[in-house]
Structure formats: structure tokens, C-alpha cells
Design a protein around this motif. Structure first.
Motif, PDB file in Angstrom:
ATOM      1  N   GLN A   1       0.816  -1.212   0.000  1.00 26.05           N
ATOM      2  CA  GLN A   1       0.000   0.000   0.000  1.00 26.05           C
ATOM      3  C   GLN A   1       0.847   1.258   0.000  1.00 26.05           C
ATOM      4  O   GLN A   1       0.445   2.273  -0.568  1.00 26.05           O
ATOM      5  CB  GLN A   1      -0.954  -0.003   1.199  1.00 26.05           C
ATOM      6  CG  GLN A   1      -2.148  -0.925   1.042  1.00 26.05           C
ATOM      7  CD  GLN A   1      -3.144  -0.418   0.014  1.00 26.05           C
ATOM      8  OE1 GLN A   1      -2.899   0.527  -0.726  1.00 26.05           O
ATOM      9  NE2 GLN A   1      -4.305  -1.038  -0.029  1.00 26.05           N
TER      10      GLN A   1
ATOM     11  N   SER B   1       0.419   3.454  -4.032  1.00 28.98           N
ATOM     12  CA  SER B   1      -0.143   4.809  -4.165  1.00 28.98           C
ATOM     13  C   SER B   1       0.690   5.642  -5.130  1.00 28.98           C
ATOM     14  O   SER B   1       0.166   6.507  -5.834  1.00 28.98           O
ATOM     15  CB  SER B   1      -0.214   5.497  -2.798  1.00 28.98           C
ATOM     16  OG  SER B   1       1.083   5.681  -2.254  1.00 28.98           O
TER      17      SER B   1
ATOM     18  N   SER C   1      -1.453   3.883   2.502  1.00 30.01           N
ATOM     19  CA  SER C   1      -1.519   4.388   1.126  1.00 30.01           C
ATOM     20  C   SER C   1      -1.969   5.841   1.103  1.00 30.01           C
ATOM     21  O   SER C   1      -1.532   6.629   0.267  1.00 30.01           O
ATOM     22  CB  SER C   1      -2.466   3.531   0.272  1.00 30.01           C
ATOM     23  OG  SER C   1      -3.820   3.857   0.493  1.00 30.01           O
TER      24      SER C   1
ATOM     25  N   THR D   1       0.523   8.577  -0.254  1.00 33.51           N
ATOM     26  CA  THR D   1       0.077   9.377  -1.389  1.00 33.51           C
ATOM     27  C   THR D   1       0.423  10.843  -1.179  1.00 33.51           C
ATOM     28  O   THR D   1       0.905  11.528  -2.090  1.00 33.51           O
ATOM     29  CB  THR D   1      -1.445   9.231  -1.612  1.00 33.51           C
ATOM     30  OG1 THR D   1      -1.742   7.867  -1.919  1.00 33.51           O
ATOM     31  CG2 THR D   1      -1.914  10.109  -2.763  1.00 33.51           C
TER      32      THR D   1
END
Length: 448
Positions: free
Chosen positions: A269, A273, A393, A397
Motif C-alpha cells: 500500500q 499509491s 496508502s 500518497t
């Protein structure tokens, strides 16, 4: 309750033998409503940020909007993911969209960039639990042979919001002061409508049985069975499946039995992203970097985002037929190849076609991993596990998109996709080496 009575109820086995009925469809539609709204913000925050930056002439606007939203989702994923295991899947749905809706509407009335970012952060908290809880909820209500298709159907319907937000942003761009406010108000109002409709949802019988609430689980399953028998006649004998009733402890995610899976998904994760949002959130910026005007960028983005819908429809037909772990790896590699070509071409037509194909492939990637990340955890900590790994994530991000935009995009699109290839390599090795096989198996089989 005696063990004999528990085995007679056997809600999980009875859910597994149900045919797909209109009740499944209605359930998935109600689940999808929240995903539709969140996906709109997820895919539209980059466009909203671009409109805000143009209106205010503040370079910080893009970072303020995207980072605050994803950080809010980080908090919300952990908070609501855990609450879902403690209080129930339905419990979370009574609050999350209401918070998102109200915060989004208020953000649309703000003028100070810090106030805007603060309320977008709160809106992110509101929908932070949507993805992990929706994934867990959908997986638990669908029989094993249709689990992937059910989750894929939710995201197929949800991603129809992509061209909607692109279309809305394209036309609201001509309203100056209101250009970025209109999408926020629309999303906020939509969230409140969906929140009201979703109060009709049944709780997950799998979750109820994991908490020892066998009678409540029995009533819900009976309702679904009665409907199925009216449509299809007498149902086959239900397999006896133990619910594994036990208390839910967050620390179990790092126990001997689950530690490898948790670490695998945390790694996945964090870097996925960069693959997905490295393209999605920066799509308008990538087009602008090619020298395309803002108006054409918004128009091209609208076309490119339809690739998400087509890709998700395609995925419905394959997600339960091929191994999900290898589906994740293959779609990531294909997206990388197409993205690299996207970076190299000069033609606007080829740019749009390749952008469409990248979006097509990335949504296959998304459907595969959304199903995969919940089915590898047992019911008692399924939403907690999904919320924890998904929060990573959200956090990554906010870091990786900023990293790409600040340090790689200024050096060209090839440099941008070069770093994305590094993320693809890490994700492929992680899932390929550590990931268990799940496709077609009952949830209780996978968690053993």
C-alpha cells in the motif's frame, strides 16, 4: 447458546450457498453510493486543486488540497476501520459520509486557503473508512465464487463518478470564483443523500457471528434466504462453516499468524499509491507539462477518466477467473509500459488514447487489490487490517505525489514514470513472494 444451536444457525455457510439475487444487487448499490461520492473526490481533488490555484494564484493550492485530503483519509482509515470491527460495518456508515458531506460543503464557502485545507482534511477523515469498510462489507456478504465480481461491480458503478467530476470541473471552470466551489458543494450534497439511503443496510452476518450475535445474524440471513427461495426454489444444503467467534484485538494483525500478511500489505500500500495516484492525481499536471492548455487539459482529463469505467467493466468478467495476486502484478506492469509510452508521445490524440489505456489498466489493478486486501484477513480484524494498510496508502500518497510533483515532474515525464517503475518493481516482488492465493476460496479458508 449451545454449540448445537450455533451449528444449526450456521449463517456463514448459508450465505455461501445463496444464489445472486436482487437483494445482493440492492446491497451493492447502497454500498456503491458512498464509493461513488468518495471516488469523485479521490479522482477529482487534483482538478479541484488546479482550479483553486488558478482562481487564487496560489502555488500552494495544489499541495494544500491534495495533501490535506489524503492525510485526512489516513486518520479516517485507521479510525473507522477499527470502529468497523468493534461496532459493526453498518455503524461506520451511519457517520462517515455525513462528516464528509458537511465538511465538503463548508470548505466550499471558505476563502482562506488554510481554512479550505482544514475542512478538506475533515472531509478526508469522513470518508477514510469507506474503502476498507466497503471492501470488507462487500466481501462478507458475497459467496466466495462471486466475491471478486461483487467488489468489482461496486467499483465499476462507483467509478462512473470519474467522468462526472471531470465534466463538472470542465464546465464549472468558466465560473471563476465558484469554479472549485461547485464540485465541492455537489459532492457534499451527494454524500448526505447517500448517507440517508444507507441507513437501510443490514449488518454483516459474518461480523455478527464473530461477535457471538448468532440470533441477529440468523434473522438477516433468513430474510435473504426467503427472498432467494421465492425466486429460485428450495436452496441446497448449506456447508457447515465455523465463524471462529473471538474478540477483536488490533495487535493480532502483528501476531505470528498474520504478521507476514500485514507487513506484505503495508509495503504494497505504501508503494502502490505512487503507481496509481502518481498518474491519477497528477493527470492534469502531466497534460499541462506537455504544453496542453488548461481548458484542453480538463477536456482531455474527462476523456481519459472514462478509461476507469471501461477498465472496471472489463475487470468484472476476469476478477474471479484469474489469480488476484498475479492480476495485481500484471496490471501494474502493463500500466507502467503504457505510462512510459504516454510520456514519450507528442501527439495530443495519442496522449489521450494512451492516457485512457493507463486509466483502464489502473482500475483493473485497483479492483484486484481492493478485493485482495480484505480477503487475506479474518473477519474479526478484517476491517482493522484493511483500514491500517489502506491508511498507509493515504499517507504515502500525500508524500509520494508531492515527491513526484516537486522533484521528478520538473525533469520531464520520462523521469516521472521512471520513479513509478521503481514502485512497480517493489510491489511486484512484494506480492509475488509473500502473497497467498485467494481466488475462489471461502473467506474462512483463506484466513486459516
Amino acid at each position: 447458546m449451545t454449540e448445537e444451536k450455533k451449528s444449526q444457525i450456521n449463517s456463514i455457510g448459508r450465505l455461501e450457498r445463496l444464489p445472486f439475487t436482487l437483494m445482493h444487487t440492492e446491497f451493492l448499490l447502497l454500498i456503491m453510493g458512498g464509493e461513488w461520492v468518495e471516488t469523485m473526490m479521490l479522482l477529482g481533488n487534483g482538478v479541484i486543486a488546479a482550479l483553486l490555484a488558478k482562481t487564487t494564484s496560489l502555488a500552494i493550492a495544489v499541495t494544500a488540497v491534495t495533501t490535506s485530503f489524503f492525510l485526512g483519509e489516513t486518520v479516517g482509515s485507521i479510525l473507522f476501520g477499527r470502529l468497523s470491527d468493534l461496532k459493526g460495518r453498518r455503524f461506520v456508515f451511519l457517520y462517515d459520509l455525513l462528516i464528509f458531506g458537511i465538511a465538503s460543503i463548508i470548505a466550499g464557502f471558505m476563502n482562506n486557503i488554510y481554512a479550505i485545507a482544514s475542512f478538506i482534511f475533515i472531509s478526508g477523515i469522513g470518508v477514510g473508512g469507506e474503502f476498507p469498510v466497503v471492501d470488507a462489507y462487500s466481501s462478507e456478504m458475497m459467496p466466495g465464487k462471486l466475491r471478486g465480481r461483487g467488489v468489482a461491480l461496486v467499483y465499476t458503478l462507483a467509478v462512473t463518478s470519474a467522468p462526472v467530476i471531470a465534466y463538472l470541473s470542465y464546465y464549472s471552470s468558466g465560473f471563476g470564483y465558484y469554479s472549485w466551489r461547485i464540485p465541492l458543494w455537489f459532492m457534499g450534497a451527494s454524500a448526505i443523500v447517500v448517507w440517508a439511503l444507507r441507513t437501510k443496510l443490514d449488518e454483516s452476518p459474518r461480523w455478527l457471528e464473530s461477535k457471538g450475535k448468532f440470533e441477529e445474524a440468523n434473522k438477516i440471513v433468513e430474510k435473504w434466504e426467503n427472498y432467494a427461495e421465492k425466486k429460485y426454489g428450495k436452496l441446497p444444503q448449506a456447508p457447515l462453516i465455523d465463524s471462529g467467534e473471538t474478540k477483536s484485538h488490533f495487535k493480532e494483525l502483528f501476531s505470528k499468524d498474520l504478521r507476514k500478511r500485514t507487513i506484505m500489505m503495508l509495503i504494497f500500500q505504501f508503494f502502490q499509491s505512487g503507481i496509481f495516484y502518481g498518474f491519477v492525481s497528477l493527470a492534469p499536471e502531466l497534460l499541462l507539462a506537455k504544453g496542453i492548455s488548461l481548458v484542453n487539459t480538463l477536456f482531455f482529463t474527462m476523456i481519459i477518466y472514462t478509461g476507469f469505467i471501461v477498465g472496471s467493466i472489463f475487470n468484472i468478467f476476469i476478477i474471479d477467473k484469474i489469480s488476484r495476486k498475479y492480476g495485481i502484478i500484471l496490471s501494474a506492469i502493463v500500466a507502467g509500459v503504457l505510462g512510459t509510452i504516454f510520456a514519450l508521445v507528442d501527439s495530443n490524440l495519442l496522449t489521450v488514447i494512451l492516457g485512457f489505456l493507463v486509466a483502464f489498466t489502473l482500475w483493473n489493478f485497483s479492483n484486484f487489490f481492493h478485493t485482495y486486501q480484505v480477503e487475506i484477513f479474518p473477519t474479526r480484524v478484517r476491517s482493522s487490517g484493511a483500514g491500517l494498510v489502506y491508511s498507509v496508502s493515504r499517507f504515502s500518497t500525500s508524500i509520494l505525489v508531492l515527491l513526484i510533483a516537486a522533484f521528478f515532474l520538473p525533469h520531464g515525464l520520462l523521469a516521472t514514470f521512471g520513479i513509478i517503475w521503481m514502485f512497480i518493481a517493489i510491489v511486484g516482488l512484494d506480492i509475488g513472494i509473500l502473497g497467498p492465493s485467494t481466488t475462489g476460496k471461502k473467506l474462512e479458508e483463506i484466513s486459516k
